[in-house]
Design a protein around this motif. Structure first.
Motif, PDB file in Angstrom:
ATOM      1  N   PRO A  56       0.809  -1.225   0.000  1.00  0.00           N
ATOM      2  CA  PRO A  56       0.000   0.000   0.000  1.00  0.00           C
ATOM      3  C   PRO A  56       0.844   1.278   0.000  1.00  0.00           C
ATOM      4  CG  PRO A  56       0.220  -0.733   2.251  1.00  0.00           C
ATOM      5  CD  PRO A  56       1.001  -1.716   1.380  1.00  0.00           C
ATOM      6  N   LYS A  57       2.133   1.175  -0.339  1.00  0.00           N
ATOM      7  CA  LYS A  57       3.026   2.337  -0.256  1.00  0.00           C
ATOM      8  C   LYS A  57       2.588   3.528  -1.110  1.00  0.00           C
ATOM      9  CE  LYS A  57       7.048  -0.162   1.308  1.00  0.00           C
ATOM     10  NZ  LYS A  57       8.394  -0.618   1.005  1.00  0.00           N
ATOM     11  N   LEU A  59      -0.417   4.536  -1.949  1.00  0.00           N
ATOM     12  CA  LEU A  59      -1.555   5.146  -1.273  1.00  0.00           C
ATOM     13  C   LEU A  59      -1.086   5.909  -0.044  1.00  0.00           C
ATOM     14  CD1 LEU A  59      -5.015   4.431  -0.961  1.00  0.00           C
ATOM     15  CD2 LEU A  59      -3.931   3.771   1.158  1.00  0.00           C
ATOM     16  N   LYS A  60      -0.252   5.278   0.751  1.00  0.00           N
ATOM     17  CA  LYS A  60       0.242   5.894   1.990  1.00  0.00           C
ATOM     18  C   LYS A  60       1.077   7.143   1.690  1.00  0.00           C
ATOM     19  CE  LYS A  60       2.769   4.760   6.158  1.00  0.00           C
ATOM     20  NZ  LYS A  60       4.163   4.811   6.410  1.00  0.00           N
ATOM     21  N   GLN A  61       2.005   7.034   0.744  1.00  0.00           N
ATOM     22  CA  GLN A  61       2.865   8.184   0.434  1.00  0.00           C
ATOM     23  C   GLN A  61       2.059   9.353  -0.129  1.00  0.00           C
ATOM     24  OE1 GLN A  61       6.329   7.412  -1.905  1.00  0.00           O
ATOM     25  NE2 GLN A  61       7.221   6.039  -0.386  1.00  0.00           N
ATOM     26  N   THR A  62       1.076   9.045  -0.960  1.00  0.00           N
ATOM     27  CA  THR A  62       0.255  10.102  -1.551  1.00  0.00           C
ATOM     28  C   THR A  62      -0.533  10.833  -0.475  1.00  0.00           C
ATOM     29  OG1 THR A  62       0.085   8.858  -3.613  1.00  0.00           O
ATOM     30  CG2 THR A  62      -1.550  10.604  -3.239  1.00  0.00           C
ATOM     31  N   LEU A  63      -1.199  10.093   0.403  1.00  0.00           N
ATOM     32  CA  LEU A  63      -1.997  10.726   1.455  1.00  0.00           C
ATOM     33  C   LEU A  63      -1.128  11.513   2.427  1.00  0.00           C
ATOM     34  CD1 LEU A  63      -4.619   7.920   2.145  1.00  0.00           C
ATOM     35  CD2 LEU A  63      -4.937  10.056   0.851  1.00  0.00           C
ATOM     36  N   GLU A  64       0.047  10.998   2.766  1.00  0.00           N
ATOM     37  CA  GLU A  64       0.952  11.728   3.664  1.00  0.00           C
ATOM     38  C   GLU A  64       1.445  13.017   3.014  1.00  0.00           C
ATOM     39  OE1 GLU A  64       3.972   8.869   4.642  1.00  0.00           O
ATOM     40  OE2 GLU A  64       2.726   7.912   6.181  1.00  0.00           O
ATOM     41  N   HIS A  85      -7.939   2.383  -5.087  1.00  0.00           N
ATOM     42  CA  HIS A  85      -8.183   2.462  -3.636  1.00  0.00           C
ATOM     43  C   HIS A  85      -7.959   3.873  -3.093  1.00  0.00           C
ATOM     44  CE1 HIS A  85      -8.804  -1.820  -3.365  1.00  0.00           C
ATOM     45  NE2 HIS A  85      -7.686  -2.018  -4.031  1.00  0.00           N
ATOM     46  N   LEU A  86      -7.250   4.696  -3.842  1.00  0.00           N
ATOM     47  CA  LEU A  86      -6.984   6.067  -3.426  1.00  0.00           C
ATOM     48  C   LEU A  86      -8.189   6.974  -3.668  1.00  0.00           C
ATOM     49  CD1 LEU A  86      -4.930   8.245  -2.470  1.00  0.00           C
ATOM     50  CD2 LEU A  86      -4.219   8.427  -4.876  1.00  0.00           C
ATOM     51  N   LYS A  89     -10.681   7.760  -0.822  1.00  0.00           N
ATOM     52  CA  LYS A  89     -10.012   8.489   0.261  1.00  0.00           C
ATOM     53  C   LYS A  89      -9.822   9.956  -0.114  1.00  0.00           C
ATOM     54  CE  LYS A  89      -7.778   4.407   2.129  1.00  0.00           C
ATOM     55  NZ  LYS A  89      -8.816   4.173   3.095  1.00  0.00           N
TER      56      LYS A  89
END
Length: 113
Positions: A56-57, A59-64, A85-86, A89
């Protein structure tokens, strides 16, 4: 770039010359991709390349990164596939977005409503 388990540098830089100039302004290619969307074309641009990362990197990097950016900044995310999945969110957080197919990546342009 980052070192792999063998200590060799691998992976794309997030400021590759073909997409960003030395002062981090979008190049003609990035500007053309943004113009294909409803994103503001006069806003500051930040580029994020997550093509080589597994879930999920990306997705995580984009949201952060979005949490750290100013509301007027447009994020241009380069991925190897559409980030399905992004999308929900982003909607929940008040962002508009559009994905466009480039020759070597799926590019998702994200901006605050």
């Amino acid at each position: 770039m980052w070192p792999n388990m063998f200590g060799e540098r691998v992976g794309p830089l997030t400021t590759e010359r073909e997409h960003m100039t030395s002062n981090h302004q979008p190049t003609e290619q990035t500007t053309a991709l943004i113009s294909e969307t409803g994103a503001p074309d006069d806003a500051p641009v930040k580029r994020l390349d997550v093509q080589s990362l597994g879930p999920p990197k990306p997705l995580k990097q984009t949201l952060e990164l979005l949490a750290d950016l100013d509301d007027d900044t447009v994020l241009v995310q380069f991925n190897d596939r559409a980030p399905q999945h992004l999308y929900p969110k982003l909607e929940d957080r008040g962002y508009d977005f559009e994905s466009v197919e480039a020759e070597d990546a799926t590019v998702t342009v994200i901006w605050h409503r």
